[in-house]
Write an enzyme that holds these catalytic residues in place. Structure first.
Site, mmCIF file in Angstrom:
data_model
loop_
_atom_site.group_PDB
_atom_site.id
_atom_site.type_symbol
_atom_site.label_atom_id
_atom_site.label_comp_id
_atom_site.label_asym_id
_atom_site.label_seq_id
_atom_site.Cartn_x
_atom_site.Cartn_y
_atom_site.Cartn_z
ATOM 1 N N SER A 142 0.862 -1.196 0.000
ATOM 2 C CA SER A 142 0.000 0.000 0.000
ATOM 3 C C SER A 142 0.885 1.228 0.000
ATOM 4 O O SER A 142 2.013 1.195 0.516
ATOM 5 C CB SER A 142 -0.873 -0.002 1.252
ATOM 6 O OG SER A 142 -1.429 1.278 1.452
ATOM 7 N N TYR A 155 -0.952 -1.034 10.290
ATOM 8 C CA TYR A 155 -1.119 -1.343 8.861
ATOM 9 C C TYR A 155 0.116 -0.890 8.065
ATOM 10 O O TYR A 155 0.645 -1.634 7.235
ATOM 11 C CB TYR A 155 -2.385 -0.639 8.367
ATOM 12 C CG TYR A 155 -2.767 -0.900 6.931
ATOM 13 C CD1 TYR A 155 -3.318 -2.124 6.543
ATOM 14 C CD2 TYR A 155 -2.616 0.084 5.950
ATOM 15 C CE1 TYR A 155 -3.706 -2.352 5.224
ATOM 16 C CE2 TYR A 155 -2.995 -0.140 4.637
ATOM 17 C CZ TYR A 155 -3.543 -1.353 4.278
ATOM 18 O OH TYR A 155 -3.921 -1.579 2.977
ATOM 19 N N ALA A 157 3.141 -0.457 9.162
ATOM 20 C CA ALA A 157 4.287 -1.320 9.493
ATOM 21 C C ALA A 157 4.197 -2.636 8.731
ATOM 22 O O ALA A 157 5.196 -3.129 8.192
ATOM 23 C CB ALA A 157 4.324 -1.585 10.999
ATOM 24 N N LYS A 159 2.665 -3.168 5.881
ATOM 25 C CA LYS A 159 2.820 -2.963 4.433
ATOM 26 C C LYS A 159 4.255 -2.571 4.069
ATOM 27 O O LYS A 159 4.767 -2.937 3.008
ATOM 28 C CB LYS A 159 1.813 -1.914 3.944
ATOM 29 C CG LYS A 159 0.352 -2.361 4.059
ATOM 30 C CD LYS A 159 0.085 -3.614 3.239
ATOM 31 C CE LYS A 159 -1.375 -4.003 3.202
ATOM 32 N NZ LYS A 159 -1.630 -5.202 2.381
HETATM 33 P P1 NDP Z 1 -11.207 -6.442 1.203
HETATM 34 O O1 NDP Z 1 -11.464 -6.265 2.663
HETATM 35 O O2 NDP Z 1 -12.305 -6.195 0.244
HETATM 36 O O3 NDP Z 1 -10.635 -7.917 0.936
HETATM 37 C C1 NDP Z 1 -9.716 -8.513 1.803
HETATM 38 C C2 NDP Z 1 -9.609 -9.978 1.452
HETATM 39 O O4 NDP Z 1 -8.668 -10.608 2.328
HETATM 40 C C3 NDP Z 1 -10.925 -10.732 1.615
HETATM 41 O O5 NDP Z 1 -11.020 -11.713 0.619
HETATM 42 C C4 NDP Z 1 -10.773 -11.386 2.985
HETATM 43 O O6 NDP Z 1 -11.636 -12.514 3.091
HETATM 44 C C5 NDP Z 1 -9.282 -11.759 2.921
HETATM 45 N N1 NDP Z 1 -8.665 -12.023 4.220
HETATM 46 C C6 NDP Z 1 -8.593 -11.214 5.296
HETATM 47 N N2 NDP Z 1 -7.967 -11.827 6.305
HETATM 48 C C7 NDP Z 1 -7.629 -13.060 5.866
HETATM 49 C C8 NDP Z 1 -6.967 -14.178 6.438
HETATM 50 N N3 NDP Z 1 -6.502 -14.156 7.709
HETATM 51 N N4 NDP Z 1 -6.795 -15.289 5.680
HETATM 52 C C9 NDP Z 1 -7.242 -15.330 4.408
HETATM 53 N N5 NDP Z 1 -7.872 -14.315 3.805
HETATM 54 C C10 NDP Z 1 -8.070 -13.189 4.528
HETATM 55 O O7 NDP Z 1 -9.948 -5.490 0.910
HETATM 56 P P2 NDP Z 1 -9.352 -4.872 -0.452
HETATM 57 O O8 NDP Z 1 -9.791 -5.624 -1.628
HETATM 58 O O9 NDP Z 1 -9.548 -3.414 -0.379
HETATM 59 O O10 NDP Z 1 -7.786 -5.095 -0.182
HETATM 60 C C11 NDP Z 1 -7.030 -6.135 -0.770
HETATM 61 C C12 NDP Z 1 -5.551 -5.867 -0.498
HETATM 62 O O11 NDP Z 1 -5.201 -4.601 -1.059
HETATM 63 C C13 NDP Z 1 -5.217 -5.773 0.985
HETATM 64 O O12 NDP Z 1 -3.958 -6.357 1.235
HETATM 65 C C14 NDP Z 1 -5.149 -4.278 1.228
HETATM 66 O O13 NDP Z 1 -4.329 -3.967 2.324
HETATM 67 C C15 NDP Z 1 -4.592 -3.790 -0.086
HETATM 68 N N6 NDP Z 1 -4.849 -2.391 -0.372
HETATM 69 C C16 NDP Z 1 -6.138 -1.933 -0.494
HETATM 70 C C17 NDP Z 1 -6.359 -0.598 -0.773
HETATM 71 C C18 NDP Z 1 -7.710 -0.022 -0.931
HETATM 72 O O14 NDP Z 1 -7.818 1.207 -1.009
HETATM 73 N N7 NDP Z 1 -8.760 -0.813 -1.014
HETATM 74 C C19 NDP Z 1 -5.236 0.346 -0.941
HETATM 75 C C20 NDP Z 1 -3.942 -0.262 -0.774
HETATM 76 C C21 NDP Z 1 -3.761 -1.582 -0.510
HETATM 77 P P3 NDP Z 1 -12.128 -13.105 4.519
HETATM 78 O O15 NDP Z 1 -12.485 -11.913 5.371
HETATM 79 O O16 NDP Z 1 -13.272 -14.002 4.201
HETATM 80 O O17 NDP Z 1 -10.964 -13.853 5.074
#
Ligand code: NDP
Length: 248
Positions: A142, A155, A157, A159
């Protein structure tokens, strides 16, 4: 022939948001795709969409912090689909608060999921990739990991940690023809992570984006597709910011 034809990809957190867009993009490029998330039904929905795109798919309920579950997933993918050739460490969570109010459990949960999860998954795919003498590991960091953000010390830290982790892995695995790169998205609204933000908060963020608009999950998926493809064969240890110029 499609660019990723014959490749097998695993996308963690592929059940919604950016992860789902990545899974569908890799499938559209010809890869077979396995997705995991803790919620099995949501992961299965993505797998159905992947199958509708004409690719083989598999979905499992996996917590990326659990090395045993991750190991089982990689074995199952290997047995049923082959590979894996591509790993996308996308699973991530936030537990925002100012440092003085941040609970230890919120620090731990974010570091465990976002950083340890990538370690667990990367370690599990490293062996088959080393054996195959090829592979792609792509982690979703991120902009917050690059410039920080008040209220997101945990978060940020996690990333930033992903970047150091990936560069080290890139050095370790280069001799086996495995590339390891990072995509650092800026603000991508309407995902599970950002869906609750007010319009005012979004407008405030856009003031720092030279391109004056938020990004889309598909634009993040474009970058991942490039880093997963042969076109990026000479690119490793890099951080590709997909952020409208926010961190230039
Ligand atoms: P969402 O919350 O929509 O999706 C997160 C996904 O991660 C879900 O599928 C969730 O499914 C899964 N997940 C969370 N914890 C676990 C776990 N312990 N094991 C397996 N799966 C897990 O987030 P985004 O689509 O927005 O984000 C996706 C990535 O992009 C993240 O890493 C985020 O930090 C990064 N990002 C997002 C930004 C944004 O603006 N949206 C900007 C910068 C980076 P479930 O809960 O069912 O496990």
């Amino acid at each position: 022939m499609a660019e990723l034809s014959g490749k097998i990809a695993i996308v963690t957190g592929g059940s919604r948001g950016i992860g789902r867009a990545i899974a569908l993009r890799l499938a559209a490029s010809g890869a077979d795709v396995a997705v995991c998330a803790r919620n099995a039904e949501a992961a299965a929905e993505t797998a159905t969409l992947v199958a509708q795109a004409g690719a083989r798919s598999l979905s499992r309920s996996v917590d990326v912090t659990d090395a045993e579950q991750v190991g089982d997933l990689v074995k199952e993918v290997s047995d049923q689909l082959g590979g894996p050739d591509i790993l996308v460490n996308n699973a991530g969570i936030t537990r925002d608060n100012l440092l003085m109010r941040m609970k230890e459990e919120d620090w731990d949960a974010v570091l465990e999921t976002n950083l340890k999860g990538a370690f667990t998954c990367s370690k599990a795919v490293a062996r088959p990739m080393m054996k195959a003498r090829s592979g792609r590991i792509i982690s979703i960091s991120s902009v917050v990991g690059i410039v920080g953000n008040a209220g997101q010390a945990n978060y940020a830290a996690s990333k930033a940690g992903l970047i150091g982790f990936s560069k080290s892995l890139a050095r370790e695995l280069a001799s086996r023809n495995i590339t390891v790169n990072v995509v650092a998205p800026g603000f991508v609204p309407d995902t599970g992570m950002t869906g609750d933000l007010t319009e005012a908060a979004v407008e405030g963020m856009m003031a720092n984006v030279p391109l004056s608009r938020p990004g889309t999950p598909e634009e993040v998926a474009d970058a991942v597709e490039f880093l997963a493809s042969d076109r990026s064969a000479y690119v490793t240890g890099q951080v590709l910011a997909v952020d409208g110029g926010m961190t230039m």
